[in-house]
Design a protein around this motif. Structure first.
Motif, PDB file in Angstrom:
ATOM      1  N   ALA A  50      10.875   1.009  -4.398  1.00  0.00           N
ATOM      2  CA  ALA A  50      12.408   0.720  -3.745  1.00  0.00           C
ATOM      3  C   ALA A  50      13.053   1.541  -2.520  1.00  0.00           C
ATOM      4  CB  ALA A  50      13.836   0.328  -4.559  1.00  0.00           C
ATOM      5  N   SER A  51      12.694   2.858  -3.114  1.00  0.00           N
ATOM      6  CA  SER A  51      12.797   4.665  -2.097  1.00  0.00           C
ATOM      7  C   SER A  51      12.276   3.796  -0.824  1.00  0.00           C
ATOM      8  CB  SER A  51      13.226   5.491  -2.649  1.00  0.00           C
ATOM      9  OG  SER A  51      13.025   6.566  -1.782  1.00  0.00           O
ATOM     10  N   ALA A  52      10.234   3.914  -1.186  1.00  0.00           N
ATOM     11  CA  ALA A  52       9.454   3.800  -0.074  1.00  0.00           C
ATOM     12  C   ALA A  52      10.011   2.587   0.828  1.00  0.00           C
ATOM     13  CB  ALA A  52       7.787   4.061  -1.233  1.00  0.00           C
ATOM     14  N   ALA A  53      10.169   1.360  -0.230  1.00  0.00           N
ATOM     15  CA  ALA A  53      10.282  -0.089   0.853  1.00  0.00           C
ATOM     16  C   ALA A  53      11.049  -0.079   1.728  1.00  0.00           C
ATOM     17  CB  ALA A  53      10.593  -1.259  -0.541  1.00  0.00           C
ATOM     18  N   GLU A  54      12.281   1.269   1.362  1.00  0.00           N
ATOM     19  CA  GLU A  54      13.236   1.481   2.346  1.00  0.00           C
ATOM     20  C   GLU A  54      13.566   2.352   3.103  1.00  0.00           C
ATOM     21  OE1 GLU A  54      18.335   2.868   2.172  1.00  0.00           O
ATOM     22  OE2 GLU A  54      17.248   2.426   0.109  1.00  0.00           O
ATOM     23  N   THR A  55      12.218   3.467   3.103  1.00  0.00           N
ATOM     24  CA  THR A  55      11.701   4.635   3.535  1.00  0.00           C
ATOM     25  C   THR A  55      11.483   3.981   4.624  1.00  0.00           C
ATOM     26  OG1 THR A  55      11.677   6.097   2.573  1.00  0.00           O
ATOM     27  CG2 THR A  55      10.401   6.976   4.134  1.00  0.00           C
ATOM     28  N   TRP A  56      10.312   2.614   4.814  1.00  0.00           N
ATOM     29  CA  TRP A  56       9.195   2.293   5.640  1.00  0.00           C
ATOM     30  C   TRP A  56       9.892   1.576   6.456  1.00  0.00           C
ATOM     31  CZ3 TRP A  56       8.856  -2.700   7.089  1.00  0.00           C
ATOM     32  CH2 TRP A  56       7.432  -3.172   8.162  1.00  0.00           C
ATOM     33  N   LEU A  57      11.139   1.078   6.094  1.00  0.00           N
ATOM     34  CA  LEU A  57      11.599   0.347   7.176  1.00  0.00           C
ATOM     35  C   LEU A  57      12.572   1.415   7.949  1.00  0.00           C
ATOM     36  CD1 LEU A  57      13.775  -2.262   4.797  1.00  0.00           C
ATOM     37  CD2 LEU A  57      12.178  -2.675   6.562  1.00  0.00           C
ATOM     38  N   ARG A  58      13.200   2.370   7.424  1.00  0.00           N
ATOM     39  CA  ARG A  58      14.283   2.923   8.061  1.00  0.00           C
ATOM     40  C   ARG A  58      13.043   3.811   9.238  1.00  0.00           C
ATOM     41  NH1 ARG A  58      14.361   8.782   5.641  1.00  0.00           N
ATOM     42  NH2 ARG A  58      11.927   8.895   6.167  1.00  0.00           N
ATOM     43  N   ASN A  59      11.496   3.792   9.134  1.00  0.00           N
ATOM     44  CA  ASN A  59      10.517   4.329   9.960  1.00  0.00           C
ATOM     45  C   ASN A  59      10.492   3.913  11.334  1.00  0.00           C
ATOM     46  OD1 ASN A  59      10.444   6.531   8.375  1.00  0.00           O
ATOM     47  ND2 ASN A  59       8.527   6.268   7.253  1.00  0.00           N
ATOM     48  N   THR A  60      10.234   2.167  10.346  1.00  0.00           N
ATOM     49  CA  THR A  60       9.896   1.114  11.257  1.00  0.00           C
ATOM     50  C   THR A  60      10.632   1.337  12.437  1.00  0.00           C
ATOM     51  OG1 THR A  60       8.249   0.168   9.767  1.00  0.00           O
ATOM     52  CG2 THR A  60       9.316  -1.469  10.854  1.00  0.00           C
ATOM     53  N   VAL A  61      11.768   0.780  11.873  1.00  0.00           N
ATOM     54  CA  VAL A  61      12.841   0.178  12.870  1.00  0.00           C
ATOM     55  C   VAL A  61      13.311   1.285  13.855  1.00  0.00           C
ATOM     56  CG1 VAL A  61      14.279  -1.405  11.277  1.00  0.00           C
ATOM     57  CG2 VAL A  61      15.472   0.779  11.667  1.00  0.00           C
ATOM     58  N   THR A  62      13.392   2.556  12.851  1.00  0.00           N
ATOM     59  CA  THR A  62      12.887   3.742  14.597  1.00  0.00           C
ATOM     60  C   THR A  62      12.772   3.676  16.130  1.00  0.00           C
ATOM     61  OG1 THR A  62      12.952   5.367  13.191  1.00  0.00           O
ATOM     62  CG2 THR A  62      14.953   4.943  12.794  1.00  0.00           C
ATOM     63  N   GLN A  63      11.562   2.971  14.943  1.00  0.00           N
ATOM     64  CA  GLN A  63      10.544   2.997  16.523  1.00  0.00           C
ATOM     65  C   GLN A  63       9.915   2.103  17.174  1.00  0.00           C
ATOM     66  OE1 GLN A  63       6.520   4.391  13.989  1.00  0.00           O
ATOM     67  NE2 GLN A  63       7.824   6.486  13.089  1.00  0.00           N
ATOM     68  N   ALA A  64      10.104   0.717  16.040  1.00  0.00           N
ATOM     69  CA  ALA A  64      10.091  -0.021  17.299  1.00  0.00           C
ATOM     70  C   ALA A  64      11.103  -0.172  18.476  1.00  0.00           C
ATOM     71  CB  ALA A  64      10.338  -1.735  16.081  1.00  0.00           C
ATOM     72  N   SER A  65       9.913  -1.603  18.694  1.00  0.00           N
ATOM     73  CA  SER A  65      10.662  -1.179  19.996  1.00  0.00           C
ATOM     74  C   SER A  65      11.949  -2.714  20.410  1.00  0.00           C
ATOM     75  CB  SER A  65       9.903  -2.048  21.568  1.00  0.00           C
ATOM     76  OG  SER A  65       9.315  -3.275  20.946  1.00  0.00           O
ATOM     77  N   ARG A  66      13.254  -2.553  20.963  1.00  0.00           N
ATOM     78  CA  ARG A  66      14.115  -3.930  20.542  1.00  0.00           C
ATOM     79  C   ARG A  66      14.183  -4.831  22.014  1.00  0.00           C
ATOM     80  NH1 ARG A  66      16.968   0.569  19.673  1.00  0.00           N
ATOM     81  NH2 ARG A  66      17.577   0.434  21.531  1.00  0.00           N
ATOM     82  N   PRO A  67      13.793  -6.322  21.546  1.00  0.00           N
ATOM     83  CA  PRO A  67      13.956  -6.501  19.879  1.00  0.00           C
ATOM     84  C   PRO A  67      13.089  -6.323  19.070  1.00  0.00           C
ATOM     85  CG  PRO A  67      13.210  -8.452  21.967  1.00  0.00           C
ATOM     86  CD  PRO A  67      13.717  -7.452  22.391  1.00  0.00           C
ATOM     87  N   TRP A  68      13.174  -6.461  17.848  1.00  0.00           N
ATOM     88  CA  TRP A  68      12.115  -6.076  17.089  1.00  0.00           C
ATOM     89  C   TRP A  68      11.704  -7.164  17.333  1.00  0.00           C
ATOM     90  CZ3 TRP A  68      16.376  -4.834  12.254  1.00  0.00           C
ATOM     91  CH2 TRP A  68      17.093  -3.538  13.282  1.00  0.00           C
ATOM     92  N   ASP A  97       0.682  -0.908   0.151  1.00  0.00           N
ATOM     93  CA  ASP A  97      -0.297  -0.362   0.480  1.00  0.00           C
ATOM     94  C   ASP A  97       1.349   0.991   0.041  1.00  0.00           C
ATOM     95  OD1 ASP A  97       1.160   0.383   2.601  1.00  0.00           O
ATOM     96  OD2 ASP A  97      -0.586  -0.067   3.774  1.00  0.00           O
ATOM     97  N   ARG A  98       0.187   2.369   0.028  1.00  0.00           N
ATOM     98  CA  ARG A  98       1.274   4.005   0.493  1.00  0.00           C
ATOM     99  C   ARG A  98       1.991   4.186   1.129  1.00  0.00           C
ATOM    100  NH1 ARG A  98      -0.846   7.445   4.277  1.00  0.00           N
ATOM    101  NH2 ARG A  98      -2.716   5.849   5.397  1.00  0.00           N
ATOM    102  N   HIS A  99       2.268   3.278   1.763  1.00  0.00           N
ATOM    103  CA  HIS A  99       2.963   2.683   2.958  1.00  0.00           C
ATOM    104  C   HIS A  99       4.653   2.342   2.976  1.00  0.00           C
ATOM    105  CE1 HIS A  99      -0.073   3.419   5.913  1.00  0.00           C
ATOM    106  NE2 HIS A  99       0.706   3.634   7.105  1.00  0.00           N
ATOM    107  N   GLY A 100       4.121   1.110   1.552  1.00  0.00           N
ATOM    108  CA  GLY A 100       5.773   1.048   0.695  1.00  0.00           C
ATOM    109  C   GLY A 100       6.299  -0.401   1.544  1.00  0.00           C
ATOM    110  N   ALA A 101       5.205  -0.760   1.888  1.00  0.00           N
ATOM    111  CA  ALA A 101       5.240  -2.549   2.801  1.00  0.00           C
ATOM    112  C   ALA A 101       4.546  -3.232   2.224  1.00  0.00           C
ATOM    113  CB  ALA A 101       5.786  -2.714   4.337  1.00  0.00           C
TER     114      ALA A 101
END
Length: 608
Positions: free
Chosen positions: A297-315, A248-252
């Protein structure tokens, strides 16, 4: 008349979607799975998973004897280069209709109307058509000014069906059936729109042809950027379109279109595969970029950036398309496809693991022309480096901790050898990026040292296995995830350990061209045997190609792709029965599509 879902092979269905809403289309014109919204959204038609659920058919009236065409029973196929499905049905006397199914889509802007359009045209008339709804007897079906409403599913009709009324009657012992009829002369059209009753906007029944034209043009224009010159173009195109239709529009890209379709008939081997994984999204970054779809590709990479910076660890291992953790699994009171239970929504929680981290690190800069080990600012994901570094530190401290492994085993956790391969890859990639970002970064030295410890452990395991790796340290059983040794691990592809591991894995887990995840001797916590896995099968193709065994790789690829294309419109599932060629498991299965594309990329590097 609607064909019972259990009588239609899964592979004969098409999947149409805009990345948010989507539906399966059977060759008789039945939609028996229709979901509005991303994973966790409203499922409006679910007869595919429960005979008490609703389904909608559009086609030749059931009192019209349909003739078998020269090419066999009606098939649902895709318009070339699109996610638009079309079914042609021929009746006695040479009469015929086409039903074209689509969800409105444009790549640049999110679709505002979560509806599905079905256009009916008489190719040779006159021919009587019908719109048919079957629902459980306890379902409340309401007649509206333009059609029917059952639950949150609205059915609206137009064109030659505009003046038709629906009439209800019992259907078997526990269902009800509603029908509307119309007669079309040659060239005449009718339109049916399915949509979510809670949606503020719905497709206009008077603009079907225009929306079909714009959607078809959007898909073919998107595909016009394809860079691929190889022998598996049809399979590559269908896999790329599948991934894009799950995005969808989020890129994932979501993991699949459906939930709980069994990997083996009658087994408990099923899951809700619709949720997003870091591993799949990271893979799409590189694949989209390789095949010429840089914006995706850029949208998917951006989704990864947003997700890993917000997700708790361990992911977490699974997410919704907003990057939030998937809900915990719960069981539905549905009977399942052909009685295969359980039917579930959500995922059991566990950490994403080293495979996901390694894939995410590999996606840094993959949407650009820059390499992560050469540039400090290498694409959207590079901005998440502080969070990625913390995740790598966590892996360096915990890599000996047992996990669920690549295949997400529900049984006892182990320190899987495939996880060690992924750990070595993740630590090595992280050290390279840290050095490129800051040559004085002390973390790089620590990660490099830890990667040597992992490499030493892998070498010891290879020695124990007489030169080949096995599932884990206390068994000599094979694991299809170890095929990744050909592209990740401390050895080059021509190393004897790589060759021996690939050879042993295929010898022990192969069934013709197909490959099981692991043998029946391994207890993965789910009773009963599995079937060969399509993701593992395409991993085998990739591994053989990287070992330079081109003939073997092409033979497996041709056999696997041929089996899928002969079964229907080419929608990938999870598993395949090597005896019948029937596929099982959730449809539009992203891991299989990713593995097929990665295999095609590997094969493009050698002789045809």
């Amino acid at each position: 008349m609607i064909t019972e879902a259990s009588r239609v092979r899964l592979a004969r269905r098409a999947w149409i979607s805009d990345g948010s809403s989507g539906a399966t289309v059977a060759p008789d014109g039945t939609i028996d799975w229709y979901q509005s919204g991303a994973p966790g959204g409203a499922v409006l038609a679910w007869r595919l998973c429960d005979p008490d659920g609703p389904a909608v058919r559009v086609g030749v009236a059931s009192n019209t004897p349909a003739a078998i065409s020269d090419s066999g029973e009606p098939q649902v196929l895709y318009l070339p280069g699109t996610n638009v499905a079309e079914t042609v049905t021929r009746t006695t006397g040479g009469r015929s209709i086409s039903v074209t199914d689509f969800v409105e889509w444009t790549p640049a802007t999110p679709t505002r109307t979560r509806g599905l359009t079905r256009l009916v045209r008489a190719l040779a008339g006159p021919v009587e058509i019908e719109v048919e709804l079957v629902a459980g007897r306890r379902s409340r079906v309401l007649q509206t000014s333009r059609g029917l409403k059952v639950g949150d599913l609205t059915i609206e009709v137009g064109g030659r069906l505009a003046n038709s009324s629906f009439e209800g009657s019992p259907y078997g012992r526990s269902a009800q059936r509603w029908r509307a009829l119309a007669t079309l002369d040659s060239g005449q059209d009718a339109i049916v729109v399915l949509c979510d009753a809670t949606s503020a906007e719905r497709p206009d029944v008077s603009s079907g042809e225009a929306r079909l034209a714009s959607t078809t043009s959007a898909w073919t224009s998107w595909l016009g950027g394809l860079r691929y010159d190889g022998p598996y173009e049809d399979a590559v195109i269908r896999s790329l379109l599948t991934l894009r239709s799950l995005t969808d529009r989020h890129g994932a890209a979501g993991g699949a279109a459906t939930t709980s379709l069994p990997r083996r008939l009658g087994s408990e081997r099923s899951s809700d595969a619709r949720w997003v994984t870091l591993r799949d999204v990271a893979a799409t970054v590189a694949l989209y970029s390789h095949f010429g779809f840089e914006d995706d590709a850029s949208a998917a990479e951006t989704w990864l950036r947003n997700t890993v910076t917000q997700a708790s660890r361990p992911w977490p291992a699974h997410y919704d398309k907003d990057g939030q953790p998937a809900p915990e699994v719960s069981e539905l009171a549905w009977q399942g496809w052909r009685g295969s239970q359980p039917v579930v929504v959500g995922r059991r929680p566990f950490p994403a693991g080293p495979v996901a981290l390694g894939a995410v690190l590999g996606a840094i800069g993959a949407s650009t022309s820059r390499r992560a080990d050469q540039f400090a600012d290498a694409g959207p994901l590079s901005a998440a480096w502080p969070d990625l570094a913390k995740a790598v530190d966590g892996l360096a401290d915990t890599w000996e901790t047992p996990s669920v492994g690549h295949w997400e085993s529900a049984g006892e956790k182990h320190c899987f050898t495939s996880d060690l391969l992924a750990t070595w890859g993740a630590l090595t990639k992280a050290a390279a990026f840290a050095r490129a970002s800051n040559p004085l970064d002390m973390s790089a030295a620590g990660w490099r040292l830890e990667s040597r410890e992992v490499a030493g452990r892998l070498s010891k395991l290879a020695d124990l296995g007489e030169g080949a790796l096995s599932l884990h340290a206390t068994t000599d059983e094979a694991d299809a995830a170890l095929l990744a040794v050909a592209w990740q691990g401390p050895w080059p592809a021509d190393h004897p350990v790589v060759a021996a591991t690939v050879e042993q894995t295929l010898l022990r887990l192969g069934s013709g061209p197909f490959v099981y995840r692991y043998s029946e001797k391994f207890n993965d916590g789910i009773p009963g045997p599995d079937l060969p896995d399509l993701e593992a099968t395409f991993m085998a193709v990739r591994a053989l190609a990287l070992l330079g065994r081109w003939e073997d790789a092409h033979e497996r690829m041709e056999a696997a792709v041929g089996t899928i294309s002969r079964g229907g419109p080419g929608v990938l599932a999870e598993t395949v029965d090597p005896a019948s060629g029937a596929t099982f498991g959730n449809l539009a299965y992203a891991p299989a599509a990713v593995a097929l594309l990665e295999a095609a990329v590997a094969l493009s590097g050698g002789p045809r």
